[in-house]
Design an enzyme around this catalytic site. Structure first.
Site, PDB file in Angstrom:
ATOM      1  N   LYS A   1       7.629   7.523   2.455  1.00 39.28           N
ATOM      2  CA  LYS A   1       7.080   7.716   1.079  1.00 39.28           C
ATOM      3  C   LYS A   1       6.702   9.046   0.759  1.00 39.28           C
ATOM      4  CE  LYS A   1       2.429   6.426   2.552  1.00 39.28           C
ATOM      5  NZ  LYS A   1       1.493   5.498   2.736  1.00 39.28           N
TER       6      LYS A   1
ATOM      7  N   LYS B   1       0.630  13.108   0.574  1.00 39.36           N
ATOM      8  CA  LYS B   1      -0.004  14.616   0.684  1.00 39.36           C
ATOM      9  C   LYS B   1       0.143  14.943   1.970  1.00 39.36           C
ATOM     10  CE  LYS B   1      -3.680  13.009  -2.369  1.00 39.36           C
ATOM     11  NZ  LYS B   1      -4.251  11.550  -2.095  1.00 39.36           N
TER      12      LYS B   1
ATOM     13  N   LYS C   1      -0.957   5.278  12.802  1.00 40.38           N
ATOM     14  CA  LYS C   1      -1.577   6.681  13.437  1.00 40.38           C
ATOM     15  C   LYS C   1      -1.633   6.645  14.847  1.00 40.38           C
ATOM     16  CE  LYS C   1      -2.991   8.701   9.532  1.00 40.38           C
ATOM     17  NZ  LYS C   1      -3.574   7.971   8.461  1.00 40.38           N
TER      18      LYS C   1
HETATM   19  P1  AMP Z   1      -3.528   8.367  -1.726  1.00 35.87           P
HETATM   20  O1  AMP Z   1      -2.989   9.692  -2.113  1.00 35.87           O
HETATM   21  O2  AMP Z   1      -3.148   7.891  -0.279  1.00 35.87           O
HETATM   22  O3  AMP Z   1      -5.024   8.416  -1.777  1.00 35.87           O
HETATM   23  O4  AMP Z   1      -3.204   7.437  -2.817  1.00 35.87           O
HETATM   24  C1  AMP Z   1      -3.676   7.356  -4.029  1.00 35.87           C
HETATM   25  C2  AMP Z   1      -3.052   6.239  -4.738  1.00 35.87           C
HETATM   26  O5  AMP Z   1      -1.673   6.469  -5.062  1.00 35.87           O
HETATM   27  C3  AMP Z   1      -2.985   4.877  -4.125  1.00 35.87           C
HETATM   28  O6  AMP Z   1      -2.898   3.852  -5.173  1.00 35.87           O
HETATM   29  C4  AMP Z   1      -1.494   4.755  -3.489  1.00 35.87           C
HETATM   30  O7  AMP Z   1      -1.113   3.610  -3.337  1.00 35.87           O
HETATM   31  C5  AMP Z   1      -0.755   5.435  -4.583  1.00 35.87           C
HETATM   32  N1  AMP Z   1       0.337   6.133  -3.886  1.00 35.87           N
HETATM   33  C6  AMP Z   1       0.349   7.300  -2.813  1.00 35.87           C
HETATM   34  N2  AMP Z   1       1.584   7.608  -2.550  1.00 35.87           N
HETATM   35  C7  AMP Z   1       2.432   6.970  -3.160  1.00 35.87           C
HETATM   36  C8  AMP Z   1       3.656   6.890  -3.362  1.00 35.87           C
HETATM   37  N3  AMP Z   1       4.511   7.649  -2.603  1.00 35.87           N
HETATM   38  N4  AMP Z   1       4.404   6.178  -4.366  1.00 35.87           N
HETATM   39  C9  AMP Z   1       3.647   5.079  -5.013  1.00 35.87           C
HETATM   40  N5  AMP Z   1       2.232   5.222  -4.832  1.00 35.87           N
HETATM   41  C10 AMP Z   1       1.768   6.133  -4.265  1.00 35.87           C
END
Ligand code: AMP
Ligand code: TRP
Length: 327
Positions: free
Chosen positions: A194, A197, A111
């Protein structure tokens, strides 16, 4: 019974990375553990977010957790801000963590890149401490997350141990549970980063509720490489490796096995699109059915917050007393 805890931010639409890296494990773990799954709206405030949008997405996130197959009779599903012990324990842990530890966090460093750290919000810096509080409040043994959360889990373990050493055995030291394949689903257009969102990459991101036509279109346009060699080598061929890993997960095989099965990228993409459509079909159907009864989600969240609070308040009270607060 051992406890499992995990969380997801309501900052946008859930995507294939969330489903494969996290939610599939959450659903499996609810059978064998006492499960707590949290929509972390306080974490979503670390980035600029429109208030009405946040409210809507928080509600939608809860609905979608039901859609992936979490059973509110079995799992406690709740919203972080509705349990006031999360920020309260965060403060105690902030008085346990150091600047050095938080400065080393990759997410914080990322960030700060470009614009420098001066303008980065304090919430971004302190974010992993709030996450540690989430986990420790429920005495969770296991935390199913994607690969990007490993470092945050290490910090949560370290803070739990440090607190325990100083004040007595208060917290269970949690373990990360990261899937062997699919822990890092890459963007289909930019396989070096990766799937997420927040990134502006609509074609590279498959939303969990995309319709079959969209899934097919995005898989077909996925970036691979030009040598045409079917090998699972994530370093060398990140785009192809991502597709192989996805098909492996969707069909319960190993990426190498999948690679041996195909010679042409086109055939792989065709089968992958079909497998993803099938994998996500029940999720899409349940989400649609739940859309017709919004009262049900509200009810789940009300009961979830109550149950979560009953556990979190006990842990917090013990921690507060241990450090010398009057309580
Ligand atoms: P977040 O969307 O950042 O709140 O992530 C929620 C969960 O999804 C967390 O356990 C992240 O590690 C997992 N996660 C988010 N993006 C990915 C991705 N591209 N590949 C695998 N796991 C993900
Ligand atoms: N930081 C996690 C993410 O962005 C979400 C999260 C918040 C979380 N609190 C948690 C995950 C507790 C596991 C346990 O993905």
């Amino acid at each position: 019974m051992q406890r499992v805890f995990s969380g997801v931010q309501p900052s946008g639409d859930f995507h294939l990375g969330n489903y494969i890296g996290a939610f599939r494990q959450w659903v499996a773990d609810q059978e064998s553990h006492e499960a707590f799954y949290c929509v972390v709206d306080l974490h979503a405030l670390t980035e600029e977010i429109d208030p009405a949008y946040l409210r809507q997405k928080t509600f939608e996130a809860a609905r979608n957790l039901l859609a992936v197959g979490l059973d509110p009779e079995v799992s406690t599903i709740f919203v972080q801000s509705q349990v006031p012990e999360h920020p309260r324990l965060t403060w105690l842990l902030e008085c346990t963590a150091t600047m050095g530890e938080l400065r080393r966090m990759t997410q914080f460093k990322a960030k700060g890149e470009g614009r420098g750290q001066e303008g980065v919000r304090v919430g971004v810096f302190a974010y992993p401490v709030l996450m540690a509080a989430d986990i420790l409040l429920y005495q969770a043994n296991r935390v199913p997350v994607g690969d990007d959360q490993r470092q945050h889990l290490e910090l949560a373990r370290e803070l739990a141990q440090r607190f325990n050493n100083r004040y007595g055995e208060l917290f269970v030291v949690p373990e990360a549970a990261v899937p062997a394949v699919g822990a890092r689903v890459m963007d289909l257009q930019h396989p070096g980063r990766k799937m997420s969102k927040s990134v502006e990459s609509p074609l590279g991101t498959i939303a969990m509720l995309d319709d079959p036509g969209e899934i097919e279109r995005k898989v077909k346009k996925a970036v691979t490489d030009t040598d045409g060699e079917m090998r699972y080598t994530p370093e060398e061929k990140p785009g192809l490796a991502n597709l192989l890993a996805l098909l492996a997960v969707a069909t319960g095989r190993k990426p190498d096995e999948v690679a041996n099965h195909y010679t042409r990228y086109g055939d792989l993409k065709r089968d992958l699109a079909e497998a993803l459509v099938e994998m996500l079909r029940p999720v899409r159907e349940r989400a649609a059915a739940l859309g017709a009864e919004p009262g049900r989600v509200e009810e789940v969240l009300r009961a979830g917050a109550e149950r979560a609070h009953s556990i979190a308040s006990v842990t917090y009270a013990r921690a507060a007393e241990a450090v010398g607060l009057l309580g």
